[in-house]
Structures are given as structure tokens and as C-alpha cells.
Design a protein around this motif. Structure first.
Motif, PDB file in Angstrom:
ATOM      1  N   PHE A 273      45.133  40.103  40.492  1.00 31.59           N
ATOM      2  CA  PHE A 273      46.041  39.313  41.001  1.00 31.59           C
ATOM      3  C   PHE A 273      46.913  38.915  39.681  1.00 31.59           C
ATOM      4  O   PHE A 273      46.371  38.447  38.598  1.00 31.59           O
ATOM      5  N   SER A 274      48.094  39.178  39.519  1.00 35.57           N
ATOM      6  CA  SER A 274      48.826  38.404  38.478  1.00 35.57           C
ATOM      7  C   SER A 274      49.670  37.313  38.855  1.00 35.57           C
ATOM      8  O   SER A 274      50.309  37.251  39.965  1.00 35.57           O
ATOM      9  N   THR A 275      49.974  36.434  37.759  1.00 34.81           N
ATOM     10  CA  THR A 275      50.902  35.273  38.343  1.00 34.81           C
ATOM     11  C   THR A 275      52.154  35.847  38.319  1.00 34.81           C
ATOM     12  O   THR A 275      52.685  36.722  37.767  1.00 34.81           O
TER      13      THR A 275
ATOM     14  N   ASP B 114      47.032  34.134  33.048  1.00 35.03           N
ATOM     15  CA  ASP B 114      48.045  34.819  33.726  1.00 35.03           C
ATOM     16  C   ASP B 114      47.502  35.894  34.844  1.00 35.03           C
ATOM     17  O   ASP B 114      48.397  36.541  35.383  1.00 35.03           O
ATOM     18  N   HIS B 115      46.123  35.930  35.166  1.00 37.92           N
ATOM     19  CA  HIS B 115      45.728  37.144  36.177  1.00 37.92           C
ATOM     20  C   HIS B 115      44.425  36.488  36.545  1.00 37.92           C
ATOM     21  O   HIS B 115      43.853  36.011  35.656  1.00 37.92           O
TER      22      HIS B 115
ATOM     23  N   ARG C 214      54.187  37.039  35.032  1.00 39.18           N
ATOM     24  CA  ARG C 214      52.972  36.903  34.198  1.00 39.18           C
ATOM     25  C   ARG C 214      52.949  35.331  33.246  1.00 39.18           C
ATOM     26  O   ARG C 214      52.484  35.506  32.203  1.00 39.18           O
ATOM     27  N   GLU C 215      53.264  34.425  34.048  1.00 38.50           N
ATOM     28  CA  GLU C 215      53.279  33.250  33.289  1.00 38.50           C
ATOM     29  C   GLU C 215      52.008  32.674  33.250  1.00 38.50           C
ATOM     30  O   GLU C 215      51.078  32.708  34.278  1.00 38.50           O
ATOM     31  N   ALA C 216      51.782  31.986  32.173  1.00 36.01           N
ATOM     32  CA  ALA C 216      50.095  31.395  31.943  1.00 36.01           C
ATOM     33  C   ALA C 216      50.208  29.932  32.527  1.00 36.01           C
ATOM     34  O   ALA C 216      50.312  29.119  32.107  1.00 36.01           O
ATOM     35  N   VAL C 217      49.908  30.088  33.943  1.00 32.12           N
ATOM     36  CA  VAL C 217      49.821  28.821  34.726  1.00 32.12           C
ATOM     37  C   VAL C 217      48.384  28.636  35.201  1.00 32.12           C
ATOM     38  O   VAL C 217      48.070  27.497  35.824  1.00 32.12           O
TER      39      VAL C 217
END
Length: 83
Positions: free
Chosen positions: A14-16, A54-55, A19-22
Motif C-alpha cells: 500500500f502506498s500513501t 510512505d508505504h 506518496r506523502e510521508a505520513v
């Protein structure tokens, strides 16, 4: 009478969004526990769950009652489940 056995593992990534680093350290443990619980409820035992900012990588055993061709059903249930 013969019996056929199978054990199918799925590697799901899964990716955000964008690709935001959350996915921070503060939520990572709870996120992994929640995803493991969702998979257990689908009778798909998790083997390994790990993530970075991010994932997420998830390795799980596909339930015998789920179709092999599109494992999207389990992926969609995991992605769309809410706490």
C-alpha cells in the motif's frame, strides 16, 4: 480419497496518497496491529507487516475461501476498513 492442500502467500504493498510521508513512528505500531486484526477477521493470517513513512508491505496467507485469481477482495477490505 485424496486431499489437495495449498498455502498461498500474498505480498501486498500500500502506498500513501501522493506518496506523502505520513506514517510516523507514533502510529506505526497501532497501524500494524489494526491491519493484522483486519486480516485475521478475513481468515488471512498475517505473516509479516512492515512500513516506512510512505508505504506498507504486508505478507499474508490467503484464506482457503478466497479466490486466487483476484486477491483484490482481501486487499479492498483491508484498504477500506475503518477503525
Amino acid at each position: 480419497m485424496s486431499q489437495s492442500l495449498s498455502k498461498i502467500h500474498i505480498h501486498l504493498i500500500f502506498s500513501t496518497k501522493n506518496r506523502e510521508a505520513v506514517i510516523g513512528d507514533a502510529v506505526r505500531g497501532d497501524l500494524h496491529a489494526y491491519q493484522a486484526a483486519v486480516l485475521q477477521n478475513l481468515n488471512c493470517p498475517p505473516v509479516w507487516i512492515n512500513s516506512v513513512a510512505d508505504h506498507v508491505h504486508i505478507l499474508f496467507e490467503l484464506a482457503r475461501t478466497m479466490n486466487v485469481a483476484p486477491p483484490r477482495k482481501s486487499a479492498a477490505k483491508l484498504r477500506n476498513s475503518r477503525s
